[in-house]
Scaffold this motif. Structure first.
Motif, PDB file in Angstrom:
ATOM      1  N   PHE A 128       5.601 -26.524  66.204  1.00 50.63           N
ATOM      2  CA  PHE A 128       5.589 -27.743  65.390  1.00 50.63           C
ATOM      3  C   PHE A 128       6.466 -27.498  64.175  1.00 50.63           C
ATOM      4  O   PHE A 128       6.200 -26.596  63.375  1.00 50.63           O
ATOM      5  CB  PHE A 128       4.155 -28.074  64.974  1.00 50.63           C
ATOM      6  CG  PHE A 128       4.022 -29.407  64.311  1.00 50.63           C
ATOM      7  CD1 PHE A 128       4.024 -30.577  65.059  1.00 50.63           C
ATOM      8  CD2 PHE A 128       3.913 -29.501  62.930  1.00 50.63           C
ATOM      9  CE1 PHE A 128       3.912 -31.826  64.440  1.00 50.63           C
ATOM     10  CE2 PHE A 128       3.806 -30.741  62.305  1.00 50.63           C
ATOM     11  CZ  PHE A 128       3.804 -31.899  63.070  1.00 50.63           C
ATOM     12  N   MET A 130       7.981 -28.768  60.851  1.00 54.43           N
ATOM     13  CA  MET A 130       7.910 -29.778  59.798  1.00 54.43           C
ATOM     14  C   MET A 130       8.381 -29.222  58.447  1.00 54.43           C
ATOM     15  O   MET A 130       9.194 -29.831  57.758  1.00 54.43           O
ATOM     16  CB  MET A 130       6.459 -30.255  59.680  1.00 54.43           C
ATOM     17  CG  MET A 130       6.208 -31.258  58.608  1.00 54.43           C
ATOM     18  SD  MET A 130       4.684 -32.117  58.983  1.00 54.43           S
ATOM     19  CE  MET A 130       4.302 -32.838  57.430  1.00 54.43           C
ATOM     20  N   THR A 131       7.902 -28.041  58.066  1.00 55.82           N
ATOM     21  CA  THR A 131       8.164 -27.514  56.717  1.00 55.82           C
ATOM     22  C   THR A 131       9.613 -27.070  56.563  1.00 55.82           C
ATOM     23  O   THR A 131      10.208 -26.513  57.482  1.00 55.82           O
ATOM     24  CB  THR A 131       7.211 -26.333  56.436  1.00 55.82           C
ATOM     25  OG1 THR A 131       5.888 -26.765  56.691  1.00 55.82           O
ATOM     26  CG2 THR A 131       7.324 -25.857  55.004  1.00 55.82           C
ATOM     27  N   ALA A 136       9.215 -29.028  48.856  1.00 57.72           N
ATOM     28  CA  ALA A 136       7.811 -28.587  48.759  1.00 57.72           C
ATOM     29  C   ALA A 136       7.023 -29.141  49.942  1.00 57.72           C
ATOM     30  O   ALA A 136       6.850 -30.369  50.067  1.00 57.72           O
ATOM     31  CB  ALA A 136       7.212 -29.066  47.442  1.00 57.72           C
ATOM     32  N   GLY A 137       6.554 -28.230  50.789  1.00 55.17           N
ATOM     33  CA  GLY A 137       5.782 -28.654  51.955  1.00 55.17           C
ATOM     34  C   GLY A 137       4.491 -29.362  51.565  1.00 55.17           C
ATOM     35  O   GLY A 137       3.920 -30.111  52.356  1.00 55.17           O
ATOM     36  N   SER A 138       4.026 -29.130  50.334  1.00 54.27           N
ATOM     37  CA  SER A 138       2.790 -29.770  49.884  1.00 54.27           C
ATOM     38  C   SER A 138       2.945 -31.279  49.738  1.00 54.27           C
ATOM     39  O   SER A 138       1.954 -32.007  49.693  1.00 54.27           O
ATOM     40  CB  SER A 138       2.356 -29.183  48.536  1.00 54.27           C
ATOM     41  OG  SER A 138       2.182 -27.800  48.658  1.00 54.27           O
ATOM     42  N   PHE A 162       9.142 -21.600  58.832  1.00 55.27           N
ATOM     43  CA  PHE A 162       7.721 -21.454  59.160  1.00 55.27           C
ATOM     44  C   PHE A 162       7.322 -22.311  60.356  1.00 55.27           C
ATOM     45  O   PHE A 162       6.226 -22.834  60.417  1.00 55.27           O
ATOM     46  CB  PHE A 162       6.828 -21.687  57.938  1.00 55.27           C
ATOM     47  CG  PHE A 162       6.628 -20.407  57.170  1.00 55.27           C
ATOM     48  CD1 PHE A 162       5.597 -19.539  57.481  1.00 55.27           C
ATOM     49  CD2 PHE A 162       7.543 -20.028  56.197  1.00 55.27           C
ATOM     50  CE1 PHE A 162       5.463 -18.327  56.827  1.00 55.27           C
ATOM     51  CE2 PHE A 162       7.418 -18.812  55.526  1.00 55.27           C
ATOM     52  CZ  PHE A 162       6.369 -17.956  55.842  1.00 55.27           C
ATOM     53  N   SER A 164       5.933 -21.946  63.332  1.00 53.00           N
ATOM     54  CA  SER A 164       5.211 -20.827  63.965  1.00 53.00           C
ATOM     55  C   SER A 164       5.397 -20.845  65.467  1.00 53.00           C
ATOM     56  O   SER A 164       5.379 -21.913  66.098  1.00 53.00           O
ATOM     57  CB  SER A 164       3.710 -20.921  63.643  1.00 53.00           C
ATOM     58  OG  SER A 164       3.511 -20.824  62.264  1.00 53.00           O
ATOM     59  N   GLU A 381      -4.960 -25.749  46.379  1.00 58.96           N
ATOM     60  CA  GLU A 381      -4.897 -26.653  45.216  1.00 58.96           C
ATOM     61  C   GLU A 381      -4.745 -28.109  45.653  1.00 58.96           C
ATOM     62  O   GLU A 381      -5.288 -29.027  45.021  1.00 58.96           O
ATOM     63  CB  GLU A 381      -3.729 -26.250  44.302  1.00 58.96           C
ATOM     64  CG  GLU A 381      -3.855 -24.864  43.676  1.00 58.96           C
ATOM     65  CD  GLU A 381      -3.647 -23.710  44.661  1.00 58.96           C
ATOM     66  OE1 GLU A 381      -3.070 -23.943  45.738  1.00 58.96           O
ATOM     67  OE2 GLU A 381      -4.090 -22.594  44.353  1.00 58.96           O
ATOM     68  N   VAL A 382      -4.006 -28.305  46.749  1.00 57.53           N
ATOM     69  CA  VAL A 382      -3.789 -29.671  47.265  1.00 57.53           C
ATOM     70  C   VAL A 382      -5.120 -30.229  47.767  1.00 57.53           C
ATOM     71  O   VAL A 382      -5.490 -31.380  47.486  1.00 57.53           O
ATOM     72  CB  VAL A 382      -2.732 -29.648  48.396  1.00 57.53           C
ATOM     73  CG1 VAL A 382      -2.597 -31.022  49.038  1.00 57.53           C
ATOM     74  CG2 VAL A 382      -1.394 -29.150  47.867  1.00 57.53           C
TER      75      VAL A 382
HETATM   76  C1  LIG Z   1       1.161 -18.581  58.193  1.00 49.42           C
HETATM   77  C2  LIG Z   1       1.799 -19.924  58.049  1.00 49.42           C
HETATM   78  C3  LIG Z   1       2.083 -20.664  59.188  1.00 49.42           C
HETATM   79  C4  LIG Z   1       2.719 -21.904  59.069  1.00 49.42           C
HETATM   80  N1  LIG Z   1       3.039 -22.612  60.202  1.00 49.42           N
HETATM   81  C5  LIG Z   1       3.731 -23.762  60.105  1.00 49.42           C
HETATM   82  C6  LIG Z   1       4.162 -24.455  61.281  1.00 49.42           C
HETATM   83  O1  LIG Z   1       3.890 -24.044  62.413  1.00 49.42           O
HETATM   84  N2  LIG Z   1       4.930 -25.576  61.132  1.00 49.42           N
HETATM   85  C7  LIG Z   1       5.261 -26.063  59.891  1.00 49.42           C
HETATM   86  O2  LIG Z   1       5.936 -27.073  59.847  1.00 49.42           O
HETATM   87  N3  LIG Z   1       4.842 -25.442  58.767  1.00 49.42           N
HETATM   88  C8  LIG Z   1       4.107 -24.301  58.841  1.00 49.42           C
HETATM   89  N4  LIG Z   1       3.717 -23.627  57.700  1.00 49.42           N
HETATM   90  C9  LIG Z   1       4.128 -24.138  56.394  1.00 49.42           C
HETATM   91  C10 LIG Z   1       2.979 -24.735  55.554  1.00 49.42           C
HETATM   92  O3  LIG Z   1       2.574 -25.953  56.087  1.00 49.42           O
HETATM   93  C11 LIG Z   1       3.481 -24.838  54.101  1.00 49.42           C
HETATM   94  O4  LIG Z   1       3.700 -23.515  53.631  1.00 49.42           O
HETATM   95  C12 LIG Z   1       2.497 -25.557  53.177  1.00 49.42           C
HETATM   96  O5  LIG Z   1       2.439 -26.929  53.477  1.00 49.42           O
HETATM   97  C13 LIG Z   1       2.894 -25.393  51.695  1.00 49.42           C
HETATM   98  O6  LIG Z   1       4.220 -25.776  51.494  1.00 49.42           O
HETATM   99  P1  LIG Z   1       5.246 -24.797  50.741  1.00 49.42           P
HETATM  100  O7  LIG Z   1       5.148 -23.447  51.352  1.00 49.42           O
HETATM  101  O8  LIG Z   1       6.561 -25.460  50.723  1.00 49.42           O
HETATM  102  O9  LIG Z   1       4.672 -24.632  49.280  1.00 49.42           O
HETATM  103  P2  LIG Z   1       4.899 -25.646  48.043  1.00 49.42           P
HETATM  104  O10 LIG Z   1       4.676 -27.041  48.472  1.00 49.42           O
HETATM  105  O11 LIG Z   1       6.191 -25.295  47.404  1.00 49.42           O
HETATM  106  O12 LIG Z   1       3.704 -25.244  47.088  1.00 49.42           O
HETATM  107  C14 LIG Z   1       3.652 -23.958  46.445  1.00 49.42           C
HETATM  108  C15 LIG Z   1       2.357 -23.808  45.721  1.00 49.42           C
HETATM  109  O13 LIG Z   1       2.283 -24.780  44.707  1.00 49.42           O
HETATM  110  C16 LIG Z   1       0.941 -25.147  44.476  1.00 49.42           C
HETATM  111  N5  LIG Z   1       0.785 -26.599  44.640  1.00 49.42           N
HETATM  112  C17 LIG Z   1       1.423 -27.397  45.527  1.00 49.42           C
HETATM  113  N6  LIG Z   1       1.009 -28.675  45.398  1.00 49.42           N
HETATM  114  C18 LIG Z   1       0.110 -28.686  44.392  1.00 49.42           C
HETATM  115  C19 LIG Z   1      -0.692 -29.694  43.797  1.00 49.42           C
HETATM  116  N7  LIG Z   1      -0.650 -30.978  44.219  1.00 49.42           N
HETATM  117  N8  LIG Z   1      -1.532 -29.332  42.775  1.00 49.42           N
HETATM  118  C20 LIG Z   1      -1.580 -28.047  42.352  1.00 49.42           C
HETATM  119  N9  LIG Z   1      -0.861 -27.049  42.892  1.00 49.42           N
HETATM  120  C21 LIG Z   1      -0.028 -27.363  43.899  1.00 49.42           C
HETATM  121  C22 LIG Z   1       0.089 -24.392  45.510  1.00 49.42           C
HETATM  122  O14 LIG Z   1      -0.448 -23.236  44.922  1.00 49.42           O
HETATM  123  C23 LIG Z   1       1.104 -24.016  46.566  1.00 49.42           C
HETATM  124  O15 LIG Z   1       0.736 -22.837  47.289  1.00 49.42           O
HETATM  125  C24 LIG Z   1       3.066 -22.410  57.781  1.00 49.42           C
HETATM  126  C25 LIG Z   1       2.760 -21.652  56.643  1.00 49.42           C
HETATM  127  C26 LIG Z   1       2.144 -20.420  56.763  1.00 49.42           C
HETATM  128  C27 LIG Z   1       1.856 -19.625  55.515  1.00 49.42           C
END
Ligand SMILES: Cc1cc2nc3c(=O)[nH]c(=O)nc-3n(C[C@H](O)[C@H](O)[C@H](O)COP(=O)(O)OP(=O)(O)OC[C@H]3O[C@@H](n4cnc5c(N)ncnc54)[C@H](O)[C@@H]3O)c2cc1C
Length: 400
Positions: A128, A130-131, A136-138, A162, A164, A381-382
């Protein structure tokens, strides 16, 4: 969809026996081996799972599964979670399980025949995508990957990471913007199936994570989609439906993960207690007699019990009222269970001393692999913020 209690109890017994007789044995045989080296052994166990009619327990009976409710599958997921290989050998591992659900719910007959059927049979794997590293995946509405309509095709361009298990997967479900101009930002993205043999699917690398290079199923890939042309027949569920599908997928998926974590917690707890009563600190004085250790044991027991009840409550709510109705409960369990998992694993390692961080025990594997639990499927946090907003709506908080 659910199985009657008697049949379900029989299935739980069989799966528990499978855990002791097969899965825990592979762990010993497989120590020090890579995922790909272990595959022949795991595939042989998969055949046994099939022959015992336990295959794809999370899937409806019409599609060859066991027809369990989400709450029932949660209990299965906990047992399988006690082994790092449990979900894989029963073919209910992420991300395939989520992709199976998407294809069952939203796939066309042709998509089901071509992608779902071999996935259910365990003949292929999927991923899958997406990220993205640049966004920011959040906030999943922000992304750079586009799917532009060109005649009867979509042309996908973008950069993902990512993703996976992409290494060796037969297809990816790719989230991309197909309607960038839509007023509602949740209607801008679509999910499109991309076979990994497509010349526009460019596998860049497996990203090294926590000291592991990653390979095959146990990997997280960086991928570029470069003028990746796919027929419009590969669109899932309709143009602009990407977020609706993602939300439907993530609710049950979080129950699967949380209950898998409960399995890890139970195994770590068991190891912690065994070590406490068997490690002698001075003649006749065991580790278990120290109050700090007793505190960890009592606190861990209480926290695991509480977390499990919270997850089962959320699963029952999804079973009876649907994913949307349980969004507050799902956010609560996602951060709460991930936190308990880290705490219990850390305590179990500490009780084992130096042995705890060796790869002679499974604890160090989980410690590395499950740090991500506080990040994937929504960072702590989200989820805290989302749950709090849901709660505060009852106190007059306007939509933010
Ligand atoms: C082991 C693993 C497997 C994964 N597998 C997949 C996959 O198969 N497919 C896929 O598409 N993605 C996958 N992901 C990605 C995952 O969905 C994203 O890492 C996640 O959505 C966070 O996005 P980001 O890493 O861009 O962090 P960011 O969005 O940059 O956020 C960084 C940090 O900021 C803080 N933060 C963010 N938003 C807020 C808020 N609203 N309030 C307060 N603090 C906040 C949090 O502490 C967060 O950890 C995987 C990630 C991991 C670690």
């Amino acid at each position: 969809m659910s199985l009657n209690t008697t049949d379900f109890e029989i299935i739980l017994k069989k799966i528990n026996a499978f855990l002791s007789n097969e899965l825990l044995q592979v762990e010993n045989a497989g120590r020090g081996k890579s995922w790909n080296e272990l595959l022949p052994l795991l595939d042989a166990i998969r055949e046994k799972v099939k022959s015992e009619n336990l295959w794809t327990p999370q899937i409806p009976k019409d599609y060859g599964g066991l027809g369990l409710s989400l709450a029932q599958f949660g209990k299965v997921s906990e047992i399988l979670g006690k082994s790092p290989f449990g979900h894989y050998v029963f073919n209910c591992q992420a991300p395939d399980a989520g992709n199976m659900e998407i294809l069952i719910e939203h796939g066309t007959d042709e998509q089901k025949e071509r992608f779902l059927k071999p996935l259910l049979a365990g003949e292929i794997r999927s991923c899958f995508s997406m990220t993205e590293p640049e966004y920011a995946g959040s906030n999943p509405t922000m992304m750079g990957t586009t799917g532009v309509k060109d005649g009867d095709d979509y042309i996908i361009n973008g950069h993902k990471w990512f993703t996976s298990s992409a290494d060796g997967a037969a297809f990816a479900i790719v989230m991309c913007l197909t309607n960038s101009d839509a007023e509602n930002r949740y209607q801008r993205a679509s999910q499109i199936i991309v076979p990994t043999t497509n010349p526009g699917f460019r596998f860049i690398r497996n990203i090294p994570v926590m000291g592991e290079a990653g390979e095959g199923y146990a990997s997280h890939a960086e991928i570029k989609y470069e003028n990746c042309r796919v027929p419009k027949e590969n669109l899932l569920g309709g143009d602009g439906a990407g977020f609706v599908i993602a939300q439907q997928r993530l609710g049950p998926g979080r129950i699967h993960h949380c209950m898998r974590w409960m399995g890890i917690c139970e195994r770590a707890f068991d190891m912690m207690c065994q070590r406490a009563v068997s490690r002698e600190l001075s003649p006749g004085k065991m580790l278990a007699e120290k109050q700090t250790i007793q505190n960890w044991i009592a606190e861990s027991r209480a926290e695991i019990n509480a977390a499990r009840m919270m997850v089962m409550d959320a699963a029952n709510k999804i079973d009876s009222e649907g994913t949307y109705a349980a969004r507050q409960e799902v956010s609560l369990i996602k951060f709460y269970c991930a936190g308990i998992l880290q705490k219990v694993l850390d305590r179990a390692i500490q009780v084992h001393g130096a042995l705890g961080i060796t790869d002679d025990l499974v604890l160090s594997y989980w410690y590395r692999h499950e740090r991500g639990a506080r990040i994937y499927d929504g960072a702590d946090e989200v989820h805290k913020s989302r749950a709090a907003r849901e709660i505060l709506k009852n106190y007059g908080l306007k939509k933010v």
